[in-house]
Design a protein around this motif. Structure first.
Motif, short mmCIF file in Angstrom:
data_model
loop_
_atom_site.label_atom_id
_atom_site.label_comp_id
_atom_site.label_asym_id
_atom_site.label_seq_id
_atom_site.Cartn_x
_atom_site.Cartn_y
_atom_site.Cartn_z
N HIS A 19 -9.74 -1.86 20.93
CA HIS A 19 -8.58 -2.71 21.22
C HIS A 19 -7.30 -2.15 20.59
O HIS A 19 -6.24 -2.17 21.22
CB HIS A 19 -8.81 -4.14 20.73
CG HIS A 19 -9.88 -4.86 21.48
ND1 HIS A 19 -9.86 -5.04 22.83
CD2 HIS A 19 -11.02 -5.46 21.05
CE1 HIS A 19 -10.92 -5.71 23.22
NE2 HIS A 19 -11.66 -5.96 22.15
N ASN A 22 -6.12 0.74 22.74
CA ASN A 22 -5.56 0.28 24.02
C ASN A 22 -4.16 -0.28 23.83
O ASN A 22 -3.25 0.05 24.59
CB ASN A 22 -6.47 -0.76 24.66
CG ASN A 22 -7.69 -0.15 25.28
OD1 ASN A 22 -7.71 1.02 25.63
ND2 ASN A 22 -8.75 -0.94 25.40
N TRP A 23 -3.97 -1.14 22.82
CA TRP A 23 -2.65 -1.69 22.57
C TRP A 23 -1.66 -0.61 22.15
O TRP A 23 -0.49 -0.63 22.53
CB TRP A 23 -2.71 -2.80 21.52
CG TRP A 23 -3.21 -4.07 22.09
CD1 TRP A 23 -4.40 -4.66 21.86
CD2 TRP A 23 -2.51 -4.92 23.01
NE1 TRP A 23 -4.51 -5.83 22.58
CE2 TRP A 23 -3.35 -6.01 23.29
CE3 TRP A 23 -1.26 -4.87 23.62
CZ2 TRP A 23 -2.98 -7.02 24.15
CZ3 TRP A 23 -0.90 -5.90 24.48
CH2 TRP A 23 -1.75 -6.95 24.74
#
Length: 109
Positions: A19, A22-23
């Motif tokens: 995560h 991805n961010w």
């Protein structure tokens, strides 16, 4: 029983790393787009976008390093239980291994 808990913690840390990356990539895409639109209009805005990009890169790098350390600690704890290996062991990688193609390209010329 305890191995299952540690396996779950390693899985959760891997998900958090996914995560974060991805961010980070989404943010970098927006920053590059912002720099492209502001390039000829406002040098101040370009500097701000560049600063945000540098700071976000440093913070994500630190978080990834801490996440890898957490996984290594969990694996060490799991190996102390019964000598079992829980999950795949993290590989020891040089900090500059990702930059080797760039370094070779620059210094070969």
């Amino acid at each position: 029983m305890r191995e299952e808990i540690i396996r779950g913690l390693i899985h959760d840390e891997n998900e958090m790393t996914n995560h974060r990356m991805n961010w980070f990539l989404i943010l970098q895409g927006f920053l590059f787009a912002g720099i492209a639109f502001a390039w000829e209009k406002s040098i101040g805005l370009v500097i701000v976008f560049s600063g945000v990009g540098i700071l976000s890169s440093l913070s994500v790098g630190l978080l990834l390093h801490l996440g890898i350390d957490a996984i290594k600690n969990l694996q060490r704890e799991a190996s102390e239980i019964k000598g079992k290996v829980v999950g795949k062991k993290a590989e020891e990688v040089s900090k500059f291994v990702h930059f080797e193609p760039v370094i070779n390209f620059v210094f070969e010329a």
